[in-house]
Design a protein around this motif. Sequence first.
Motif, PDB file in Angstrom:
ATOM      1  N   VAL A  27       0.835  -1.201   0.000  1.00 32.43           N
ATOM      2  CA  VAL A  27       0.000   0.000   0.000  1.00 32.43           C
ATOM      3  C   VAL A  27       0.872   1.254   0.000  1.00 32.43           C
ATOM      4  O   VAL A  27       0.568   2.246  -0.670  1.00 32.43           O
ATOM      5  CB  VAL A  27      -0.965  -0.011   1.203  1.00 32.43           C
ATOM      6  CG1 VAL A  27      -1.760   1.291   1.273  1.00 32.43           C
ATOM      7  CG2 VAL A  27      -1.924  -1.198   1.120  1.00 32.43           C
ATOM      8  N   ALA A  28       1.984   1.206   0.724  1.00 33.74           N
ATOM      9  CA  ALA A  28       2.919   2.338   0.734  1.00 33.74           C
ATOM     10  C   ALA A  28       3.538   2.546  -0.646  1.00 33.74           C
ATOM     11  O   ALA A  28       3.760   3.688  -1.074  1.00 33.74           O
ATOM     12  CB  ALA A  28       4.015   2.104   1.771  1.00 33.74           C
ATOM     13  N   ASN A  34       2.005   6.608   4.273  1.00 33.86           N
ATOM     14  CA  ASN A  34       3.383   6.960   4.615  1.00 33.86           C
ATOM     15  C   ASN A  34       3.744   6.250   5.908  1.00 33.86           C
ATOM     16  O   ASN A  34       3.108   6.483   6.941  1.00 33.86           O
ATOM     17  CB  ASN A  34       3.507   8.480   4.775  1.00 33.86           C
ATOM     18  CG  ASN A  34       4.935   8.936   5.015  1.00 33.86           C
ATOM     19  OD1 ASN A  34       5.751   8.206   5.583  1.00 33.86           O
ATOM     20  ND2 ASN A  34       5.248  10.144   4.582  1.00 33.86           N
ATOM     21  N   LEU A  35       4.745   5.387   5.859  1.00 36.09           N
ATOM     22  CA  LEU A  35       5.113   4.611   7.040  1.00 36.09           C
ATOM     23  C   LEU A  35       5.576   5.476   8.202  1.00 36.09           C
ATOM     24  O   LEU A  35       5.501   5.055   9.357  1.00 36.09           O
ATOM     25  CB  LEU A  35       6.226   3.613   6.693  1.00 36.09           C
ATOM     26  CG  LEU A  35       5.913   2.513   5.690  1.00 36.09           C
ATOM     27  CD1 LEU A  35       7.120   1.609   5.526  1.00 36.09           C
ATOM     28  CD2 LEU A  35       4.705   1.692   6.132  1.00 36.09           C
ATOM     29  N   ASP A  36       6.054   6.695   7.911  1.00 39.08           N
ATOM     30  CA  ASP A  36       6.656   7.527   8.951  1.00 39.08           C
ATOM     31  C   ASP A  36       5.831   8.735   9.354  1.00 39.08           C
ATOM     32  O   ASP A  36       6.287   9.589  10.105  1.00 39.08           O
ATOM     33  CB  ASP A  36       8.056   7.980   8.488  1.00 39.08           C
ATOM     34  CG  ASP A  36       8.987   6.800   8.289  1.00 39.08           C
ATOM     35  OD1 ASP A  36       9.127   5.982   9.217  1.00 39.08           O
ATOM     36  OD2 ASP A  36       9.547   6.675   7.187  1.00 39.08           O
ATOM     37  N   GLN A  37       4.602   8.803   8.878  1.00 36.84           N
ATOM     38  CA  GLN A  37       3.717   9.900   9.269  1.00 36.84           C
ATOM     39  C   GLN A  37       2.951   9.509  10.527  1.00 36.84           C
ATOM     40  O   GLN A  37       2.338   8.441  10.579  1.00 36.84           O
ATOM     41  CB  GLN A  37       2.729  10.205   8.152  1.00 36.84           C
ATOM     42  CG  GLN A  37       1.769  11.347   8.472  1.00 36.84           C
ATOM     43  CD  GLN A  37       0.854  11.650   7.298  1.00 36.84           C
ATOM     44  OE1 GLN A  37       1.152  11.294   6.165  1.00 36.84           O
ATOM     45  NE2 GLN A  37      -0.267  12.301   7.583  1.00 36.84           N
ATOM     46  N   PRO A  38       2.999  10.334  11.579  1.00 37.61           N
ATOM     47  CA  PRO A  38       2.242  10.008  12.798  1.00 37.61           C
ATOM     48  C   PRO A  38       0.768   9.780  12.476  1.00 37.61           C
ATOM     49  O   PRO A  38       0.172  10.489  11.665  1.00 37.61           O
ATOM     50  CB  PRO A  38       2.431  11.251  13.675  1.00 37.61           C
ATOM     51  CG  PRO A  38       3.732  11.830  13.216  1.00 37.61           C
ATOM     52  CD  PRO A  38       3.767  11.579  11.718  1.00 37.61           C
ATOM     53  N   LEU A  39       0.201   8.770  13.092  1.00 39.77           N
ATOM     54  CA  LEU A  39      -1.186   8.428  12.809  1.00 39.77           C
ATOM     55  C   LEU A  39      -2.136   9.436  13.434  1.00 39.77           C
ATOM     56  O   LEU A  39      -1.803  10.119  14.397  1.00 39.77           O
ATOM     57  CB  LEU A  39      -1.488   7.024  13.353  1.00 39.77           C
ATOM     58  CG  LEU A  39      -0.561   5.914  12.874  1.00 39.77           C
ATOM     59  CD1 LEU A  39      -1.058   4.567  13.345  1.00 39.77           C
ATOM     60  CD2 LEU A  39      -0.414   5.934  11.357  1.00 39.77           C
ATOM     61  N   ARG A  40      -3.325   9.526  12.873  1.00 36.01           N
ATOM     62  CA  ARG A  40      -4.321  10.479  13.345  1.00 36.01           C
ATOM     63  C   ARG A  40      -4.640  10.229  14.819  1.00 36.01           C
ATOM     64  O   ARG A  40      -5.019   9.124  15.217  1.00 36.01           O
ATOM     65  CB  ARG A  40      -5.593  10.353  12.498  1.00 36.01           C
ATOM     66  CG  ARG A  40      -6.672  11.346  12.841  1.00 36.01           C
ATOM     67  CD  ARG A  40      -7.831  11.251  11.866  1.00 36.01           C
ATOM     68  NE  ARG A  40      -8.515   9.966  11.929  1.00 36.01           N
ATOM     69  CZ  ARG A  40      -8.451   9.031  10.993  1.00 36.01           C
ATOM     70  NH1 ARG A  40      -7.736   9.240   9.889  1.00 36.01           N
ATOM     71  NH2 ARG A  40      -9.117   7.896  11.124  1.00 36.01           N
ATOM     72  N   GLU A  41      -4.442  11.252  15.631  1.00 37.52           N
ATOM     73  CA  GLU A  41      -4.724  11.214  17.073  1.00 37.52           C
ATOM     74  C   GLU A  41      -3.909  10.140  17.798  1.00 37.52           C
ATOM     75  O   GLU A  41      -4.274   9.675  18.881  1.00 37.52           O
ATOM     76  CB  GLU A  41      -6.224  10.994  17.324  1.00 37.52           C
ATOM     77  CG  GLU A  41      -7.091  12.104  16.749  1.00 37.52           C
ATOM     78  CD  GLU A  41      -8.570  11.864  17.006  1.00 37.52           C
ATOM     79  OE1 GLU A  41      -8.924  10.825  17.599  1.00 37.52           O
ATOM     80  OE2 GLU A  41      -9.383  12.740  16.622  1.00 37.52           O
TER      81      GLU A  41
END
Length: 279
Positions: A27-28, A34-41
């Motif tokens: 999927v990436a 994005n494997l390195d983007q902080p997840l929502r909340e």
Amino acid sequence: MADSGGALLFPYWSFTKTVIAIIALRVAESGKINLDQPLRERPFTLRQLLNHTAGLPDYGTLPAYHRAVANDEEPWSRDNLLQLAMAQGMRFAPGFGWAYSNVGYMLARELVEETAGQSLGDLVKDMISVPLGLQSLELAIDRRQFSRVHWGAAQRYHPGWVYHGCLIGTPRDAALLLHALFAGKILRTTSLQQMLTCVPVGGAIDGRPWTECGYGLGLMSGRMGLAGRAIGHSGGGPFSVNAIYHFPDQSNPRTVASFTDGCDEGLAEFAAVRCSGTQ
């Protein structure tokens, strides 16, 4: 014990984590995540979920969980499970430690499903089973499916207790799946390199063949004595264990899938080493 071939079905247990990580990387590759983007909340990233550095606790430490499984109860709701697990508190700040967490892989699965717009079962079919011709592979979601596996004890177990999901299939298909990964048939080279990048975990483990341990993205990776490097995943449930590993240092690199009853992962791992061709 079975290590290759045959039409018998077995639970893959935590080897399912390897498959979840593969799908996350696919999927990436499409640019959807994005494997390195902080997840929502959330204070952690998908990469940290996949290599167990998010700091999340595990539900395997809950005595009530094991009692419920032993009593053959129906699985708790996802929200109840998460609440009970998280009540234990974070193990450490994300990125500042390593701790194995099934909760982390549950969240990783949910993120991948949401982003891809497909269920894990459908993603496994579209990205792995059909392209590789692995006809036995399926995600078990109910007792009817799970009752088809080899071990009689499966008759008293609901696969929903594995909250990140539990694949079932033949040993042969498990080995073929992992071998295809290292043959470059599933991921791009750069993605496979990311999957293999390890967090050092430790050295020798009593009762198991590991002499050096690390964890990549959905992959246990290290050394198993004279067998050299071993890359794959062990798994276990209340009545069986498995060890599915690629041994790249052999003169003829092999991928082995070993399954046995009981709760001793070391037994399955030592069998995998013997089958690797180590002299």
